[in-house]
Motif scaffolding. Structure first.
Motif, PDB file in Angstrom:
ATOM      1  N   VAL A  59      13.602  -1.631   5.459  1.00  0.00           N
ATOM      2  CA  VAL A  59      12.803  -2.846   5.291  1.00  0.00           C
ATOM      3  C   VAL A  59      11.368  -2.597   5.734  1.00  0.00           C
ATOM      4  N   LYS A  60      11.195  -1.809   6.794  1.00  0.00           N
ATOM      5  CA  LYS A  60       9.844  -1.450   7.225  1.00  0.00           C
ATOM      6  C   LYS A  60       9.100  -0.700   6.119  1.00  0.00           C
ATOM      7  N   GLY A  61       9.834   0.122   5.378  1.00  0.00           N
ATOM      8  CA  GLY A  61       9.210   0.819   4.256  1.00  0.00           C
ATOM      9  C   GLY A  61       8.709  -0.144   3.194  1.00  0.00           C
ATOM     10  N   LEU A  62       9.483  -1.199   2.928  1.00  0.00           N
ATOM     11  CA  LEU A  62       9.035  -2.218   1.977  1.00  0.00           C
ATOM     12  C   LEU A  62       7.810  -2.955   2.505  1.00  0.00           C
ATOM     13  N   MET A  63       7.803  -3.226   3.807  1.00  0.00           N
ATOM     14  CA  MET A  63       6.647  -3.897   4.406  1.00  0.00           C
ATOM     15  C   MET A  63       5.397  -3.040   4.281  1.00  0.00           C
ATOM     16  N   LEU A  64       5.539  -1.747   4.550  1.00  0.00           N
ATOM     17  CA  LEU A  64       4.396  -0.844   4.434  1.00  0.00           C
ATOM     18  C   LEU A  64       3.924  -0.743   2.992  1.00  0.00           C
ATOM     19  N   ARG A  65       4.859  -0.797   2.072  1.00  0.00           N
ATOM     20  CA  ARG A  65       4.532  -0.709   0.644  1.00  0.00           C
ATOM     21  C   ARG A  65       3.621  -1.854   0.208  1.00  0.00           C
ATOM     22  N   ILE A  66       3.990  -3.088   0.543  1.00  0.00           N
ATOM     23  CA  ILE A  66       3.154  -4.216   0.122  1.00  0.00           C
ATOM     24  C   ILE A  66       1.901  -4.329   0.991  1.00  0.00           C
ATOM     25  N   GLN A  67       1.979  -3.850   2.224  1.00  0.00           N
ATOM     26  CA  GLN A  67       0.802  -3.903   3.092  1.00  0.00           C
ATOM     27  C   GLN A  67      -0.299  -2.994   2.562  1.00  0.00           C
ATOM     28  N   GLN A  68       0.068  -1.803   2.116  1.00  0.00           N
ATOM     29  CA  GLN A  68      -0.925  -0.883   1.562  1.00  0.00           C
ATOM     30  C   GLN A  68      -1.544  -1.450   0.289  1.00  0.00           C
ATOM     31  N   GLN A  69      -0.723  -2.081  -0.541  1.00  0.00           N
ATOM     32  CA  GLN A  69      -1.250  -2.666  -1.770  1.00  0.00           C
ATOM     33  C   GLN A  69      -2.171  -3.843  -1.468  1.00  0.00           C
TER      34      GLN A  69
END
Length: 310
Positions: free
Chosen positions: A195-205
């Motif tokens: 889930v942290k990976g998903l958070m980082l994914r949208i945070q970078q975008q």
């Protein structure tokens, strides 16, 4: 002296006619210069942005073709048989009208190239790179407005990415039983890392979109920020929930038995090994407490997850 109170009755139109005509001629020439800035980058020595993706060569070639067409139209305007600053030259309005219509056609071609460039991108990062490139190239108002419109579509692209992809993956992680996590990761920390990976994914975008400071505020931007804040907050709360569940399980372990769990032999023979294998030495396997191993794995990966109140 007796005529000093009489008002002036000069016809202003005839007095300032040539001045107004010259000002308009200067405005026409400024539009020609603006066209050079928009369509003739290569001839002016301005480096062309490096486009990425499979359509990079096609985009560059299309822009070069537009530039060649513009330069041909410009050469016809340069080779007129009169002084372009002479406001009494009657042919200027016809020649400039033709040139202006040709620039409108080139604008349509230019906007088609921009639209084609965005059709070839599939991620927010690549779309931001395309938008940045064309923002630097956009000089005429019509092209600028089209670039701004594509910026609004970029926010919609990110919203679709969050709703259709990221949110769906997140909902899978919230289901019970949860989907298989990355091999080698423990149950609780592995789920949180995913889930942290998903958070980082949208945070970078989102950070990429925040760099587009030249875009005017719009409704799509506000909607995208609302979706991002809600989704990011839900995922952060879920990570905290998973952490709380692991802590509760950890507290449920019998403290009195922790010492006994460590007072066992580290190696043992498999129970299903045959007598002949035992006589020959057989195979050995780890006899360390499985629950303790799981706990150590959880601790190791939870230490990698920083923030979020953990």
């Amino acid at each position: 002296a007796k005529n000093s109170d009489r008002p002036w009755t000069f016809p202003e139109g005839s007095i300032f006619l040539q001045i107004d005509a010259f000002v308009q001629r200067c405005c026409d020439l400024l539009e020609v210069c603006e066209g050079q800035q928009q369509f003739a980058c290569r001839s002016r020595g301005q480096p062309m942005p490096a486009f990425g993706g499979t359509k990079a060569a096609e985009i560059s070639n299309s822009l070069f073709e537009i530039e060649d067409s513009f330069l041909k139209n410009l050469s016809r305007l340069q080779n007129v048989d009169y002084d372009i600053l002479d406001v009494r030259a009657p042919k200027w309005s016809d020649h400039f009208g033709i040139f202006k219509n040709q620039m409108r056609d080139l604008e349509v071609m230019y906007m088609n190239v921009i639209n084609s460039a965005f059709e070839g991108v599939g991620t927010v990062q690549s779309a931001v790179a395309v938008l940045d490139s064309f923002f630097l190239l956009a000089k005429r108002e019509r092209v600028k407005a089209f670039v701004d419109k594509m910026g609004e579509k970029l926010y919609n692209l990110f919203t679709l990415e969050m709703n259709n992809n990221v949110k769906r993956e997140f909902e899978h992680f919230r289901k019970q039983p949860s989907l298989p996590i990355i091999q080698g990761h423990p149950h609780y920390a592995g789920t949180a890392l995913s889930v942290k990976g998903l958070m980082l994914r949208i945070q970078q975008q989102m950070e990429e979109l925040n760099m587009l400071c030249y875009l005017e505020p719009c409704r799509e931007q506000d909607q995208t920020r609302d979706v991002y804040n809600n989704l990011h907050g839900n995922m952060e709360a879920f990570v905290l929930q998973v952490f709380g569940e692991w802590v509760a399980e950890l507290k449920g372990m019998d403290d009195m038995n922790l010492g006994k769990r460590l007072q066992v032999g580290l190696l043992t023979r498999p129970e299903d090994s045959t007598l002949m294998q035992r006589l020959k030495g057989g195979l050995l396997e780890s006899n360390f407490d499985k629950e303790m191993l799981k706990m150590f794995q959880e601790v190791y990966y939870w230490e990698k997850i920083q923030g979020s109140g953990i």
